[in-house]
Design a protein around this motif. Structure first.
Motif, mmCIF file in Angstrom:
data_model
loop_
_atom_site.group_PDB
_atom_site.id
_atom_site.type_symbol
_atom_site.label_atom_id
_atom_site.label_comp_id
_atom_site.label_asym_id
_atom_site.label_seq_id
_atom_site.Cartn_x
_atom_site.Cartn_y
_atom_site.Cartn_z
ATOM 1 N N TYR A 97 0.859 -1.181 0.000
ATOM 2 C CA TYR A 97 0.000 0.000 0.000
ATOM 3 C C TYR A 97 0.897 1.234 0.000
ATOM 4 N N HIS A 98 0.743 2.038 -1.028
ATOM 5 C CA HIS A 98 1.535 3.266 -1.175
ATOM 6 C C HIS A 98 0.625 4.443 -0.844
ATOM 7 N N PHE A 99 0.914 5.095 0.264
ATOM 8 C CA PHE A 99 0.118 6.232 0.737
ATOM 9 C C PHE A 99 0.817 7.546 0.412
ATOM 10 N N ASP A 100 0.042 8.561 0.118
ATOM 11 C CA ASP A 100 0.548 9.929 0.011
ATOM 12 C C ASP A 100 -0.395 10.793 0.838
ATOM 13 N N LEU A 101 0.074 11.248 1.981
ATOM 14 C CA LEU A 101 -0.768 11.983 2.928
ATOM 15 C C LEU A 101 -0.573 13.494 2.829
ATOM 16 N N TYR A 102 0.032 13.952 1.744
ATOM 17 C CA TYR A 102 0.353 15.373 1.576
ATOM 18 C C TYR A 102 -0.866 16.274 1.763
#
Length: 153
Positions: free
Chosen positions: A78-83
């Motif tokens: 799972y690749h998250f981007d929380l920007y």
């Protein structure tokens, strides 16, 4: 148990190669947190890790979807981007907590956006721009993270 190592990378291809070499030492249940300015190579690092695990399709930044799942033969990444997160409450509202388990690997860009809600990382990956390219600082926080980092030296 903490272990750290530093690398100076002159271009994107070196970032990809280092991430590919780390990939074979990743195991389900691991969490890797990627930190750095916009454009410092966080998604490039994820792309390299996925390639090192045999994933050949396009790897896109989950900036708008927040998470991109990649189903591999033995586990899911799972690749998250929380920007785009504004505060910690968005984490619980999104229901992401269940993704952090013993059958998946979570790669999280911008983990600082949700404060201390995330589980402890096995490895923190800090990327920064330099005059010669990029600087990569890897820090382990668990024994499995330390084993991984020592294996790529």
């Amino acid at each position: 148990m903490m272990f750290d190592s530093n690398y100076d990378l002159k271009d994107e291809s070196e970032t990809l190669r280092l991430a590919e070499s780390m990939a074979s030492h990743l195991f389900p249940g691991m969490n890797l947190y990627l930190k750095g300015e916009l454009g410092s190579g966080k998604t490039t690092f994820v792309r390299g890790a996925l390639r090192g695990l045999g994933y050949q399709d396009k790897v896109k930044s989950p900036t708008y979807t927040l998470v991109e799942p990649y189903s591999l033969e033995k586990f899911t990444i799972y690749h998250f981007d929380l920007y785009r997160f504004k505060d910690e409450t968005e984490w619980d509202d999104a229901g992401f907590r269940e993704y952090f388990n013993n059958t998946s690997i979570c790669l999280v860009e911008w983990p600082e956006k949700v404060g201390h809600i995330l589980p402890k990382p096995d490895i923190s990956i800090e990327l920064s721009h330099t005059a010669y390219g990029r600087h990569l600082h890897l820090i382990s926080y668990t024994s499995i993270g330390t084993e991984c980092l020592k294996a790529i030296i």
